[in-house]
Design a protein around this motif. Structure first.
Motif, PDB file in Angstrom:
ATOM      1  N   UNK A  71       0.859  -1.183   0.000  1.00  0.00           N
ATOM      2  CA  UNK A  71       0.000   0.000   0.000  1.00  0.00           C
ATOM      3  C   UNK A  71       0.896   1.234   0.000  1.00  0.00           C
ATOM      4  N   UNK A  72       0.737   2.108  -0.985  1.00  0.00           N
ATOM      5  CA  UNK A  72       1.543   3.320  -1.075  1.00  0.00           C
ATOM      6  C   UNK A  72       2.889   3.106  -1.736  1.00  0.00           C
ATOM      7  N   UNK A  73       3.182   1.878  -2.147  1.00  0.00           N
ATOM      8  CA  UNK A  73       4.469   1.573  -2.778  1.00  0.00           C
ATOM      9  C   UNK A  73       4.454   1.829  -4.276  1.00  0.00           C
ATOM     10  N   UNK A  74       5.644   1.893  -4.871  1.00  0.00           N
ATOM     11  CA  UNK A  74       5.723   2.117  -6.314  1.00  0.00           C
ATOM     12  C   UNK A  74       5.378   0.851  -7.107  1.00  0.00           C
ATOM     13  N   UNK A  75       4.566   1.013  -8.149  1.00  0.00           N
ATOM     14  CA  UNK A  75       4.195  -0.121  -8.989  1.00  0.00           C
ATOM     15  C   UNK A  75       5.435  -0.680  -9.697  1.00  0.00           C
ATOM     16  N   UNK A  76       6.448   0.137  -9.905  1.00  0.00           N
ATOM     17  CA  UNK A  76       7.676  -0.327 -10.556  1.00  0.00           C
ATOM     18  C   UNK A  76       8.350  -1.441  -9.753  1.00  0.00           C
ATOM     19  N   UNK A  77       8.146  -1.464  -8.436  1.00  0.00           N
ATOM     20  CA  UNK A  77       8.722  -2.529  -7.606  1.00  0.00           C
ATOM     21  C   UNK A  77       7.812  -3.758  -7.548  1.00  0.00           C
ATOM     22  N   UNK A  78       6.531  -3.580  -7.854  1.00  0.00           N
ATOM     23  CA  UNK A  78       5.580  -4.685  -7.792  1.00  0.00           C
ATOM     24  C   UNK A  78       5.756  -5.616  -8.983  1.00  0.00           C
ATOM     25  N   UNK A  79       5.849  -5.061 -10.175  1.00  0.00           N
ATOM     26  CA  UNK A  79       5.862  -5.880 -11.394  1.00  0.00           C
ATOM     27  C   UNK A  79       6.916  -6.983 -11.361  1.00  0.00           C
ATOM     28  N   UNK A  80       8.164  -6.718 -11.026  1.00  0.00           N
ATOM     29  CA  UNK A  80       9.146  -7.817 -11.014  1.00  0.00           C
ATOM     30  C   UNK A  80       8.907  -8.834  -9.898  1.00  0.00           C
ATOM     31  N   UNK A  81       8.187  -8.447  -8.849  1.00  0.00           N
ATOM     32  CA  UNK A  81       7.926  -9.360  -7.726  1.00  0.00           C
ATOM     33  C   UNK A  81       6.773 -10.321  -7.999  1.00  0.00           C
ATOM     34  N   UNK A  82       6.030 -10.093  -9.055  1.00  0.00           N
ATOM     35  CA  UNK A  82       4.855 -10.910  -9.361  1.00  0.00           C
ATOM     36  C   UNK A  82       5.227 -12.102 -10.240  1.00  0.00           C
ATOM     37  N   UNK A  83       6.272 -12.822  -9.859  1.00  0.00           N
ATOM     38  CA  UNK A  83       6.813 -13.926 -10.659  1.00  0.00           C
ATOM     39  C   UNK A  83       5.810 -15.037 -10.924  1.00  0.00           C
ATOM     40  N   UNK A  84       4.900 -15.277 -10.017  1.00  0.00           N
ATOM     41  CA  UNK A  84       3.935 -16.370 -10.167  1.00  0.00           C
ATOM     42  C   UNK A  84       2.689 -15.925 -10.935  1.00  0.00           C
ATOM     43  N   UNK A  85       2.634 -14.673 -11.348  1.00  0.00           N
ATOM     44  CA  UNK A  85       1.469 -14.110 -12.006  1.00  0.00           C
ATOM     45  C   UNK A  85       1.823 -13.638 -13.416  1.00  0.00           C
ATOM     46  N   UNK A  86       0.806 -13.503 -14.238  1.00  0.00           N
ATOM     47  CA  UNK A  86       0.946 -12.919 -15.565  1.00  0.00           C
ATOM     48  C   UNK A  86       0.152 -11.623 -15.551  1.00  0.00           C
ATOM     49  N   UNK A  87       0.770 -10.542 -16.029  1.00  0.00           N
ATOM     50  CA  UNK A  87       0.053  -9.264 -16.052  1.00  0.00           C
ATOM     51  C   UNK A  87      -0.848  -9.198 -17.272  1.00  0.00           C
ATOM     52  N   UNK A  88      -2.107  -8.864 -17.028  1.00  0.00           N
ATOM     53  CA  UNK A  88      -3.080  -8.657 -18.106  1.00  0.00           C
ATOM     54  C   UNK A  88      -2.891  -7.267 -18.684  1.00  0.00           C
ATOM     55  N   UNK A  89      -3.245  -7.134 -19.933  1.00  0.00           N
ATOM     56  CA  UNK A  89      -3.208  -5.823 -20.552  1.00  0.00           C
ATOM     57  C   UNK A  89      -4.528  -5.108 -20.260  1.00  0.00           C
ATOM     58  N   UNK A  90      -4.438  -3.910 -19.756  1.00  0.00           N
ATOM     59  CA  UNK A  90      -5.608  -3.071 -19.496  1.00  0.00           C
ATOM     60  C   UNK A  90      -5.546  -1.863 -20.422  1.00  0.00           C
ATOM     61  N   UNK A  91      -6.651  -1.180 -20.639  1.00  0.00           N
ATOM     62  CA  UNK A  91      -6.595   0.036 -21.460  1.00  0.00           C
ATOM     63  C   UNK A  91      -5.583   1.025 -20.883  1.00  0.00           C
ATOM     64  N   UNK A  92      -4.904   1.746 -21.756  1.00  0.00           N
ATOM     65  CA  UNK A  92      -3.838   2.647 -21.295  1.00  0.00           C
ATOM     66  C   UNK A  92      -4.330   3.741 -20.366  1.00  0.00           C
ATOM     67  N   UNK A  93      -5.609   4.051 -20.389  1.00  0.00           N
ATOM     68  CA  UNK A  93      -6.165   5.086 -19.519  1.00  0.00           C
ATOM     69  C   UNK A  93      -6.540   4.544 -18.136  1.00  0.00           C
ATOM     70  N   UNK A  94      -6.460   3.235 -17.943  1.00  0.00           N
ATOM     71  CA  UNK A  94      -6.893   2.606 -16.699  1.00  0.00           C
ATOM     72  C   UNK A  94      -5.810   2.687 -15.615  1.00  0.00           C
ATOM     73  N   UNK A  95      -6.078   3.335 -14.480  1.00  0.00           N
ATOM     74  CA  UNK A  95      -5.073   3.435 -13.410  1.00  0.00           C
ATOM     75  C   UNK A  95      -5.061   2.179 -12.529  1.00  0.00           C
ATOM     76  N   UNK A  96      -4.684   1.059 -13.135  1.00  0.00           N
ATOM     77  CA  UNK A  96      -4.610  -0.206 -12.410  1.00  0.00           C
ATOM     78  C   UNK A  96      -3.651  -1.142 -13.139  1.00  0.00           C
ATOM     79  N   UNK A  97      -3.155  -2.121 -12.405  1.00  0.00           N
ATOM     80  CA  UNK A  97      -2.366  -3.211 -12.988  1.00  0.00           C
ATOM     81  C   UNK A  97      -3.026  -4.493 -12.508  1.00  0.00           C
ATOM     82  N   UNK A  98      -3.342  -5.401 -13.438  1.00  0.00           N
ATOM     83  CA  UNK A  98      -4.053  -6.627 -13.095  1.00  0.00           C
ATOM     84  C   UNK A  98      -3.159  -7.831 -13.394  1.00  0.00           C
ATOM     85  N   UNK A  99      -3.014  -8.703 -12.379  1.00  0.00           N
ATOM     86  CA  UNK A  99      -2.154  -9.880 -12.473  1.00  0.00           C
ATOM     87  C   UNK A  99      -2.984 -11.134 -12.214  1.00  0.00           C
ATOM     88  N   UNK A 100      -2.755 -12.185 -13.013  1.00  0.00           N
ATOM     89  CA  UNK A 100      -3.498 -13.445 -12.836  1.00  0.00           C
ATOM     90  C   UNK A 100      -2.541 -14.588 -12.538  1.00  0.00           C
TER      91      UNK A 100
END
Length: 164
Positions: free
Chosen positions: A24-53
């Motif tokens: 909570x409050x952390x940078x998303x740049x640090x989250x993406x590499x830590x999500x090794x067990x997940x695949x990031x879904x593509x969201x519309x470029x205007x969407x302020x979210x990152x979705x991992x499955x």
């Protein structure tokens, strides 16, 4: 938070500071590499979210600030009629995870408050919330007396929607 296995989401704790490596409050740049067990879904470029499955069933959404840089909340879901993700779900320190029952939730949090509901009729979706110290809540969404979603956010109810 104790050490977690990034490849095993069932080892991740859900707390007021985040879910596993999603802070909570952390940078998303640090989250993406830590999500090794997940695949990031593509969201519309205007969407302020990152979705991992994870395994096509467990979904973690990091809700982002307006500049897309900071995690402002998160949603965990993964229960549908065809898949049981309870064995792979992150959990609270009290053991509540996707797939926990209402009875288990109430036993783990005896002072928990119902914070809302969605839909009506005989089977509405119910929301229960546990307040934290810094205006952060852990919110549980239940349908058919089963935890279907867990949110860490700044209000006692889940977001009305996020872009998909």
């Amino acid at each position: 938070m104790p050490a977690i296995d990034l490849e095993d989401p069932s080892s991740w704790l859900i707390g007021f500071d985040g879910i596993g490596p999603v802070a909570q409050g952390g940078p998303i740049a640090e989250v993406r590499p830590a999500m090794a067990a997940f695949v990031e879904d593509e969201l519309p470029e205007w969407c302020p979210a990152a979705r991992f499955k994870h395994d096509g069933a467990l979904t973690l959404v990091a809700h982002l600030s307006d500049d897309f840089s900071t995690v402002t909340g998160m949603s965990l879901s993964g229960w549908d009629s065809s898949m049981d993700v309870s064995n792979s779900s992150p959990h609270t320190a009290e053991g509540i995870r996707i797939g926990s029952s209402l009875a288990e939730l109430l036993a783990a949090y005896p002072d928990i408050a119902k914070s809302g509901e969605y839909g009506g009729g005989e089977d509405p979706t119910l929301f229960y919330a546990v307040p934290g110290d810094a205006r952060v809540w852990i919110v549980f969404s239940l349908y058919d007396d089963t935890v279907r979603g867990i949110f860490v956010r700044d209000t006692p109810t889940p977001p009305s929607e996020y872009c998909s």
